[in-house]
Enzyme design. Structure first.
Site, PDB file in Angstrom:
ATOM      1  N   ASN A 157       0.889  -1.168   0.000  1.00  0.00           N
ATOM      2  CA  ASN A 157       0.000   0.000   0.000  1.00  0.00           C
ATOM      3  C   ASN A 157       0.926   1.216   0.000  1.00  0.00           C
ATOM      4  OD1 ASN A 157      -2.406   1.317   2.426  1.00  0.00           O
ATOM      5  ND2 ASN A 157      -2.171   1.793   0.290  1.00  0.00           N
ATOM      6  N   ASN A 186      -6.422  10.494  -0.664  1.00  0.00           N
ATOM      7  CA  ASN A 186      -6.538   9.358  -1.573  1.00  0.00           C
ATOM      8  C   ASN A 186      -6.133   9.719  -2.995  1.00  0.00           C
ATOM      9  OD1 ASN A 186      -7.363   7.270   0.113  1.00  0.00           O
ATOM     10  ND2 ASN A 186      -9.524   7.815  -0.045  1.00  0.00           N
ATOM     11  N   CYS A 200      -5.450   5.919   8.222  1.00  0.00           N
ATOM     12  CA  CYS A 200      -4.773   4.933   7.380  1.00  0.00           C
ATOM     13  C   CYS A 200      -3.702   4.258   8.217  1.00  0.00           C
ATOM     14  CB  CYS A 200      -4.162   5.591   6.152  1.00  0.00           C
ATOM     15  SG  CYS A 200      -3.282   4.423   5.064  1.00  0.00           S
ATOM     16  N   GLY A 201      -3.907   2.995   8.551  1.00  0.00           N
ATOM     17  CA  GLY A 201      -2.972   2.279   9.399  1.00  0.00           C
ATOM     18  C   GLY A 201      -1.619   2.075   8.760  1.00  0.00           C
ATOM     19  N   HIS A 228     -15.789   1.002   7.687  1.00  0.00           N
ATOM     20  CA  HIS A 228     -15.523  -0.278   7.014  1.00  0.00           C
ATOM     21  C   HIS A 228     -16.747  -1.174   7.048  1.00  0.00           C
ATOM     22  CE1 HIS A 228     -11.135  -0.204   6.215  1.00  0.00           C
ATOM     23  NE2 HIS A 228     -11.157   0.703   7.166  1.00  0.00           N
ATOM     24  N   ASN A 248     -15.252   1.669   3.026  1.00  0.00           N
ATOM     25  CA  ASN A 248     -14.254   0.687   2.606  1.00  0.00           C
ATOM     26  C   ASN A 248     -14.888  -0.698   2.659  1.00  0.00           C
ATOM     27  OD1 ASN A 248     -11.610   2.411   2.609  1.00  0.00           O
ATOM     28  ND2 ASN A 248     -12.598   2.903   4.555  1.00  0.00           N
ATOM     29  N   GLU A 285     -10.557  -0.110  -1.182  1.00  0.00           N
ATOM     30  CA  GLU A 285     -10.451   1.092  -0.357  1.00  0.00           C
ATOM     31  C   GLU A 285     -11.222   2.252  -0.982  1.00  0.00           C
ATOM     32  OE1 GLU A 285      -7.032   2.357   1.765  1.00  0.00           O
ATOM     33  OE2 GLU A 285      -5.880   0.585   1.139  1.00  0.00           O
ATOM     34  N   CYS A 337      -4.418  -2.931   3.582  1.00  0.00           N
ATOM     35  CA  CYS A 337      -5.159  -1.841   4.233  1.00  0.00           C
ATOM     36  C   CYS A 337      -5.097  -2.085   5.731  1.00  0.00           C
ATOM     37  CB  CYS A 337      -6.606  -1.806   3.742  1.00  0.00           C
ATOM     38  SG  CYS A 337      -7.606  -0.525   4.550  1.00  0.00           S
ATOM     39  N   GLY A 338      -4.383  -1.223   6.449  1.00  0.00           N
ATOM     40  CA  GLY A 338      -4.215  -1.410   7.880  1.00  0.00           C
ATOM     41  C   GLY A 338      -5.508  -1.261   8.653  1.00  0.00           C
ATOM     42  N   GLY A 359      -8.452  -1.665   7.427  1.00  0.00           N
ATOM     43  CA  GLY A 359      -9.287  -2.790   7.031  1.00  0.00           C
ATOM     44  C   GLY A 359      -8.954  -4.044   7.808  1.00  0.00           C
TER      45      GLY A 359
END
Length: 271
Positions: A13, A65, A74-75, A153, A184, A202, A211-212, A214
């Protein structure tokens, strides 16, 4: 104006990161962001990340984004910022304040993502419903779990995550009127009490290799359903993240980040 950047990724990512803690950047408009993110004519990335000064945390992290929309959390980006800072820190985000710290190996970063939210209005949804078993469906995907981990999510548990045509269903679900701020979309298969396989569409970026948030949302959803234990690994196309839902209700994510390359460009070429 020539501007330096760092190209980074967390399990594939990928990000263009600007350190704006001291240097003043020109306005990052939607058109500039989309031009920079373009993989054919720009630098190319899933998200643009800005590190800025903060009055409520050590630093502020903004995430833009590839479509130019700004998102709350965003992880993977948090781990990338942690790798750049090389020290424990708190980060202000639109989704709240999170904390990061180096963890063991040189490129491993631990992120405390805060507490998840499950109320329908916190996701948010357009109207009230049970977020643990939502009475909705899109083709073969039905009865998802909704979780907000700084951003919204939707999690579907399926027998085979690879078999789901997420490139088709992802954009349909993301933009459904049920989700006022879009959403997401996660499709996950539970492999064991401590192992999940996950793919993510995403919001604003499309299919990504990892995706962290996610991974955090999916792990917590599986834990609420009793499918996995409070510590689990989440395998994404780009690699594996370790997720723990601690007794204090916070989510801890651990995984790697990496620097791909550094460079600079003339801002006027993209404005």
């Amino acid at each position: 104006m020539r501007v330096p950047f760092t190209k980074m990724h967390g399990l594939g990512n990928d990000f263009v990161v600007f350190d704006a803690r001291e240097a003043v950047l020109p306005p990052l408009t939607r058109s500039v962001a989309t031009a920079l993110a373009d993989r054919r004519t720009g630098i190319g990335c899933d998200q643009i990340v800005l590190i800025e000064a903060s009055v409520i945390a050590d630093w502020k992290m903004r995430i833009i984004n590839a479509d130019g929309s700004e998102v709350e959390a965003c992880g993977n980006a948090a781990r990338a910022v942690g790798l750049l800072l090389k020290a424990a820190a708190t980060l202000e985000t639109l989704g709240g304040v999170i904390s990061i710290r180096p963890d063991g190996e040189a490129n491993e970063i631990a992120v405390n993502m805060g507490t998840p939210s499950f109320d329908w209005c916190a996701i948010p949804l357009a109207y009230a419903m049970d977020t643990l078993a939502m009475p909705v469906a899109w083709d073969s995907l039905d009865r998802p779990v909704a979780v907000n981990v700084g951003n919204p999510h939707l999690v579907f548990f399926v027998a085979d995550a690879e078999a789901v045509p997420l490139h088709e269903l992802g954009p349909q679900i993301e933009n459904d009127p049920l989700f006022p701020q879009r959403v997401n979309v996660n499709v996950a298969a539970v492999d064991a009490r401590d192992a999940i396989t996950l793919r993510v569409w995403e919001r604003g970026a499309g299919l990504t290799r990892a995706c962290g948030t996610g991974a955090c949302a999916t792990a917590v959803a599986a834990m609420r359903l009793g499918l996995v234990d409070r510590k689990t690994s989440v395998s994404l196309p780009g690699g594996v993240l370790a997720i723990e839902w601690a007794d204090d209700d916070t989510i801890m994510m651990r995984g790697p980040a990496a620097i791909s390359f550094t460079g600079s460009f003339d801002w006027g070429d993209y404005a």
